[in-house]
Design a protein around this motif. Structure first.
Motif, PDB file in Angstrom:
ATOM      1  N   VAL A  13       0.858  -1.181   0.000  1.00 46.42           N
ATOM      2  CA  VAL A  13       0.000   0.000   0.000  1.00 46.42           C
ATOM      3  C   VAL A  13       0.897   1.234   0.000  1.00 46.42           C
ATOM      4  O   VAL A  13       1.554   1.543   0.998  1.00 46.42           O
ATOM      5  N   ASP A  14       0.927   1.924  -1.116  1.00 50.83           N
ATOM      6  CA  ASP A  14       1.781   3.101  -1.251  1.00 50.83           C
ATOM      7  C   ASP A  14       1.303   4.215  -0.317  1.00 50.83           C
ATOM      8  O   ASP A  14       0.093   4.371  -0.107  1.00 50.83           O
ATOM      9  N   PRO A  15       2.235   4.995   0.252  1.00 57.80           N
ATOM     10  CA  PRO A  15       1.823   6.097   1.141  1.00 57.80           C
ATOM     11  C   PRO A  15       0.863   7.077   0.481  1.00 57.80           C
ATOM     12  O   PRO A  15      -0.034   7.613   1.144  1.00 57.80           O
ATOM     13  N   GLU A  44       6.706   3.494   4.245  1.00 58.43           N
ATOM     14  CA  GLU A  44       6.621   4.939   4.486  1.00 58.43           C
ATOM     15  C   GLU A  44       7.293   5.760   3.396  1.00 58.43           C
ATOM     16  O   GLU A  44       7.170   6.979   3.377  1.00 58.43           O
ATOM     17  N   GLY A  45       8.009   5.106   2.499  1.00 58.38           N
ATOM     18  CA  GLY A  45       8.681   5.835   1.439  1.00 58.38           C
ATOM     19  C   GLY A  45       9.233   4.878   0.400  1.00 58.38           C
ATOM     20  O   GLY A  45       9.086   3.655   0.509  1.00 58.38           O
ATOM     21  N   PRO A  46       9.900   5.418  -0.645  1.00 58.01           N
ATOM     22  CA  PRO A  46      10.419   4.585  -1.736  1.00 58.01           C
ATOM     23  C   PRO A  46      11.387   3.501  -1.282  1.00 58.01           C
ATOM     24  O   PRO A  46      11.367   2.389  -1.831  1.00 58.01           O
ATOM     25  N   ALA A  47      12.234   3.790  -0.301  1.00 59.04           N
ATOM     26  CA  ALA A  47      13.214   2.793   0.139  1.00 59.04           C
ATOM     27  C   ALA A  47      12.522   1.583   0.760  1.00 59.04           C
ATOM     28  O   ALA A  47      12.864   0.427   0.470  1.00 59.04           O
ATOM     29  N   GLU A  48      11.527   1.826   1.621  1.00 54.73           N
ATOM     30  CA  GLU A  48      10.786   0.728   2.235  1.00 54.73           C
ATOM     31  C   GLU A  48       9.946  -0.014   1.191  1.00 54.73           C
ATOM     32  O   GLU A  48       9.785  -1.234   1.270  1.00 54.73           O
ATOM     33  N   PHE A  49       9.425   0.712   0.229  1.00 55.13           N
ATOM     34  CA  PHE A  49       8.684   0.104  -0.883  1.00 55.13           C
ATOM     35  C   PHE A  49       9.592  -0.891  -1.608  1.00 55.13           C
ATOM     36  O   PHE A  49       9.202  -2.030  -1.883  1.00 55.13           O
ATOM     37  N   ALA A  50      10.812  -0.455  -1.910  1.00 56.45           N
ATOM     38  CA  ALA A  50      11.762  -1.309  -2.631  1.00 56.45           C
ATOM     39  C   ALA A  50      12.133  -2.543  -1.816  1.00 56.45           C
ATOM     40  O   ALA A  50      12.216  -3.661  -2.348  1.00 56.45           O
ATOM     41  N   ARG A  51      12.349  -2.357  -0.513  1.00 58.09           N
ATOM     42  CA  ARG A  51      12.705  -3.504   0.336  1.00 58.09           C
ATOM     43  C   ARG A  51      11.571  -4.519   0.408  1.00 58.09           C
ATOM     44  O   ARG A  51      11.796  -5.735   0.358  1.00 58.09           O
ATOM     45  N   ALA A  52      10.342  -4.025   0.533  1.00 56.98           N
ATOM     46  CA  ALA A  52       9.198  -4.936   0.603  1.00 56.98           C
ATOM     47  C   ALA A  52       9.080  -5.752  -0.677  1.00 56.98           C
ATOM     48  O   ALA A  52       8.852  -6.966  -0.638  1.00 56.98           O
TER      49      ALA A  52
END
Length: 271
Positions: A13-15, A44-52
């Motif tokens: 789920v994107d912020p 919470e942001g692009p970095a966490e999106f990429a890690r997920a």
């Protein structure tokens, strides 16, 4: 009938979706989690999106967000050379979802979530540039914002009528397109190494989209030159510093950029 899609899901789920419409996010999560084994991530942001996305394991990714979130997911998978093996799904939530709709994703959270669950895998073409950037929908030079897009973000109009274009074949039609706002640019445009327009001709705009295994190119030439249309495997634009709009992202300035089509490079779950 296509093979049934996995119901092991990673729902990202994107912020931007949570900020734009929390109720649609809740509905989408309820539908997905009720019918599948779903792990929900709230980066919470692009970095966490990429890690997920990188840690999805065998789970099939479902992006809940706007066009930029979908583009981010495809770009990350392409960068990691995992795009061809993934089947993405999307629930469009946010202000900018014209790209998703043009690709065939249902508009509402319930319909989109059901397509993610019960849809079929559709292989789609992709444009990839020489800096490893991707274009899912269309490319425009000069960039045109959402308020200036006469098609409402629904893709290039000629893509629906020019599927029979043959590689290397171009046509000119006088007065077929209105000039883009601002002064005409001086650009060199080449398709598969063949010159379409050189620096001695003013260019009002260039549009490129992937379809039917080709890059579908339209160059609007100034001074009543009309339009040049061609289907090619690659297109190169060069000249003075120019910017371009690739889907929802403004790129440049650059002096030269090449985009090549990759047929069936990625997959999206659609009704």
């Amino acid at each position: 009938m296509g093979e049934a899609l996995s119901r092991q899901l990673l729902v990202i789920v994107d912020p931007s979706a949570r900020r734009a419409d929390g109720e649609s996010v809740r509905i989408a999560k309820d539908v997905l989690c009720a019918a599948a084994t779903a792990k929900v991530c709230l980066p919470e942001g692009p970095a966490e999106f990429a890690r997920a996305l990188a840690r999805r394991g065998g789970r099939r990714p479902v992006v809940v967000g706007d066009d930029r979130a979908l583009l981010r997911a495809v770009s990350l998978l392409h960068r990691d050379r995992e795009l061809g093996d993934a089947v993405l799904a999307m629930v469009p939530v946010g202000a900018s979802v014209g790209l998703a709709r043009s690709l065939g994703v249902p508009a509402g959270p319930v319909a989109a979530a059901r397509a993610a669950l019960d849809g079929v895998e559709r292989r789609l073409d992709l444009l990839v540039d020489d800096s490893d950037g991707v274009v899912l929908g269309e490319l425009r030079i000069p960039p045109v914002g959402p308020s200036g897009e006469s098609s409402g973000g629904s893709g290039l109009p000629f893509l629906r009528t020019c599927r029979s274009l043959v590689r290397g074949f171009g046509t000119r039609s006088a007065g077929s397109a209105a000039p883009a706002p601002g002064a005409a640019a001086r650009l060199r445009v080449e398709a598969d190494g063949v010159m379409l327009v050189d620096l001695d001709q003013p260019v009002d705009g260039v549009s490129v989209g992937a379809g039917a295994g080709f890059a579908q190119v339209e160059v609007r030439v100034g001074a009543a030159g009309g339009a040049v249309r061609v289907a090619a495997r690659s297109v190169t634009v060069s000249g003075a510093d120019f910017r371009y709009r690739a889907d929802a992202v403004i790129g440049g300035p650059v002096r030269r950029r090449t985009w090549a089509v990759r047929a069936g490079a990625w997959a999206l779950a659609l009704p």
